[in-house]
Design a protein around this motif. Structure first.
Motif, PDB file in Angstrom:
ATOM      1  N   GLU A 168       6.241  -2.172  -0.827  1.00 53.69           N
ATOM      2  CA  GLU A 168       5.459  -1.022  -0.395  1.00 53.69           C
ATOM      3  C   GLU A 168       4.923  -0.232  -1.592  1.00 53.69           C
ATOM      4  OE1 GLU A 168       4.496  -0.187   2.721  1.00 53.69           O
ATOM      5  OE2 GLU A 168       5.327  -2.155   3.223  1.00 53.69           O
ATOM      6  N   ARG A 169       5.549  -0.467  -2.784  1.00 55.32           N
ATOM      7  CA  ARG A 169       5.109   0.245  -3.988  1.00 55.32           C
ATOM      8  C   ARG A 169       3.978  -0.484  -4.705  1.00 55.32           C
ATOM      9  NH1 ARG A 169       7.899   4.320  -2.000  1.00 55.32           N
ATOM     10  NH2 ARG A 169      10.127   4.315  -2.411  1.00 55.32           N
ATOM     11  N   THR A 170       3.511  -1.591  -4.184  1.00 56.67           N
ATOM     12  CA  THR A 170       2.507  -2.386  -4.886  1.00 56.67           C
ATOM     13  C   THR A 170       1.079  -2.099  -4.424  1.00 56.67           C
ATOM     14  OG1 THR A 170       2.674  -4.249  -3.320  1.00 56.67           O
ATOM     15  CG2 THR A 170       4.179  -4.254  -5.209  1.00 56.67           C
ATOM     16  N   HIS A 171       0.922  -1.234  -3.423  1.00 58.06           N
ATOM     17  CA  HIS A 171      -0.424  -0.909  -2.958  1.00 58.06           C
ATOM     18  C   HIS A 171      -1.193  -0.142  -4.038  1.00 58.06           C
ATOM     19  CE1 HIS A 171       0.140  -2.119   1.266  1.00 58.06           C
ATOM     20  NE2 HIS A 171       1.404  -1.746   1.079  1.00 58.06           N
ATOM     21  N   LEU A 172      -2.443  -0.473  -4.228  1.00 55.59           N
ATOM     22  CA  LEU A 172      -3.245   0.157  -5.267  1.00 55.59           C
ATOM     23  C   LEU A 172      -4.003   1.382  -4.773  1.00 55.59           C
ATOM     24  CD1 LEU A 172      -4.609  -2.948  -7.192  1.00 55.59           C
ATOM     25  CD2 LEU A 172      -2.530  -1.613  -7.590  1.00 55.59           C
ATOM     26  N   ILE A 173      -3.927   1.677  -3.486  1.00 56.75           N
ATOM     27  CA  ILE A 173      -4.432   2.952  -2.973  1.00 56.75           C
ATOM     28  C   ILE A 173      -3.330   3.588  -2.136  1.00 56.75           C
ATOM     29  CG2 ILE A 173      -6.832   2.194  -3.025  1.00 56.75           C
ATOM     30  CD1 ILE A 173      -6.765   1.869  -0.018  1.00 56.75           C
TER      31      ILE A 173
ATOM     32  N   SER B 209       7.791  -5.598  -8.927  1.00 63.35           N
ATOM     33  CA  SER B 209       8.295  -4.492  -8.114  1.00 63.35           C
ATOM     34  C   SER B 209       9.336  -4.989  -7.117  1.00 63.35           C
ATOM     35  CB  SER B 209       7.136  -3.830  -7.363  1.00 63.35           C
ATOM     36  OG  SER B 209       7.621  -2.830  -6.499  1.00 63.35           O
ATOM     37  N   SER B 210      10.430  -4.231  -6.982  1.00 67.42           N
ATOM     38  CA  SER B 210      11.488  -4.590  -6.036  1.00 67.42           C
ATOM     39  C   SER B 210      11.153  -4.115  -4.619  1.00 67.42           C
ATOM     40  CB  SER B 210      12.818  -3.967  -6.480  1.00 67.42           C
ATOM     41  OG  SER B 210      12.711  -2.554  -6.548  1.00 67.42           O
ATOM     42  N   ASN B 211      10.133  -3.300  -4.493  1.00 63.85           N
ATOM     43  CA  ASN B 211       9.723  -2.765  -3.193  1.00 63.85           C
ATOM     44  C   ASN B 211       8.234  -3.037  -3.005  1.00 63.85           C
ATOM     45  OD1 ASN B 211       8.950  -1.200  -0.973  1.00 63.85           O
ATOM     46  ND2 ASN B 211      10.380   0.453  -1.460  1.00 63.85           N
TER      47      ASN B 211
END
Length: 389
Positions: A232-237, A228-230
């Protein structure tokens, strides 16, 4: 003596709890025509989707199986398939797949009829005739073993895993103990629970299927988040989960699994398929609310049970979605959308056992014809066919 409810017995032996006509487009190009047919025929519902063409391989196969299985769901007395005429997933293939359910079934193809107006006119006439026939069918008393419920959740907060989900698990256990069926899903929200769930499998084969299903999802999420380039988009919740008091996906998973109670798992269902026996099942599905509900309805669920800590108004076409919250404040704010206030356990007004029984009784009443709040308000947002990369 087993509990009963009042349902619609179908020709193939299955039982519906609603008696509507489903208008199903085979491709996104015919979605508006399907919608306008449904709008002209009270007691019908349509299924808007963005798929059916420009797909290949297993992605197209999952779409085909899901739409066919939706059409087979016993809540629908009849089905009108609406096609364009040149799509990859042929409207005739969709109709042929639904045909073994032995219900009223017709196909309308826009290019064959000449234009969209002609297709709307023909489809509306067919749906009206189906609805007149369906209106003459009366409910009859049937055993609760004919019910299949789907377990889903959305907008979770800390009360979901502590209150609403365990209470729902009690109701699920009561249904399964009497020969009914229940489906747990949202695999992305079961990460870390694979060994706990596997210990509840009826045999080693099912236990291994449970582990492999969750491991595949973990690996998929690992690949997606690594590149992921961001960040913040990697959170799983979600941010809403954090704000509601949840700290991690594992904490959320430990609460999410509570929806399934303590019954043994009879098997794992693949997306778009129906089980060939009764009991508690794990559905291999992503965590997206709509994709989960769609997979559960495709598996044969006549009702969705939906705990929500933060609150959500969404519903599903032709399938009642019973909303439950463990948060008294959410119920106070969203009482027009929430059916059951499980927060009464938190305030000490009721025990878990009492709340579980209340949810179970609500299932029987809804199965016998009571409308849930999402139905009354016309919410139908949860139909969403999953896609494969």
């Amino acid at each position: 003596m087993a509990d009963t409810f009042m349902g619609f017995r179908r020709k193939n032996g299955s039982v519906g709890i609603r008696n509507q006509i489903a208008i199903i487009p085979s491709v996104f190009c015919s979605a508006k025509v399907a919608e306008r047919i449904a709008n002209q025929v009270p007691g019908s519902v349509y299924f808007r989707h963005p798929v059916g063409c420009s797909q290949v391989g297993e992605d197209l196969e999952v779409t085909a199986k899901t739409l066919i299985s939706i059409g087979k769901n016993p809540n629908f007395a009849g089905v009108v398939v609406v096609g364009l005429g040149c799509e990859r997933f042929s409207p005739y293939e969709l109709a042929d797949g639904i045909a073994p359910a032995n219900k009223m079934l017709e196909t309308v193809v826009i290019q064959t009829e000449g234009d969209s107006l002609a297709a709307i006119q023909k489809g509306s006439k067919i749906a009206r005739e189906m609805q007149q026939i369906a209106s003459r069918q009366v409910r009859e008393e049937v055993p609760v073993s004919e019910l299949m419920i789907g377990l889903n959740c959305g907008g979770s907060d800390m009360t979901s895993g502590l209150i609403a989900n365990p209470a729902l698990g009690i109701a699920s256990d009561k249904l399964v103990s009497q020969g009914g069926s229940s489906i747990l899903s949202e695999i992305t929200e079961l990460i870390g629970t694979e060994e706990i769930l596997a210990r509840r499998a009826v045999n080693k084969e099912v236990a291994n299927e449970i582990r492999e299903t969750i491991f595949r999802t973990e690996e998929k999420l690992r690949r997606q988040t690594q590149n992921s380039s961001n960040k913040e988009r990697t959170h799983l919740i979600s941010t809403g989960n954090y704000a509601g008091g949840l700290s991690s996906v594992v904490e959320k998973s430990l609460g999410s699994m509570k929806k399934s109670g303590n019954a043994p798992f009879s098997g794992v269902i693949q997306y778009g398929h129906q089980p060939d026996k009764k009991g508690l099942f794990l559905l291999d599905s992503p965590g997206h609310d709509g994709e989960v509900s769609t997979g559960e309805v495709a598996a044969g669920a006549q009702i969705i049970l939906f705990p929500t800590g933060r609150g959500t108004p969404t519903g599903f076409p032709g399938i009642p979605v019973i909303k439950i919250t463990g948060n008294p404040k959410t119920y106070s704010k969203m009482r027009e959308n929430i059916d059951i206030n499980a927060g009464q356990v938190l305030t000490g007004e009721k025990t878990f056992e009492q709340m579980g029984n209340e949810i179970y009784q609500e299932i029987l009443e809804v199965a016998s014809g009571k409308y849930v709040k999402s139905e009354v308000l016309g919410h139908d947002e949860q139909f969403c066919v999953t896609r494969l990369p």
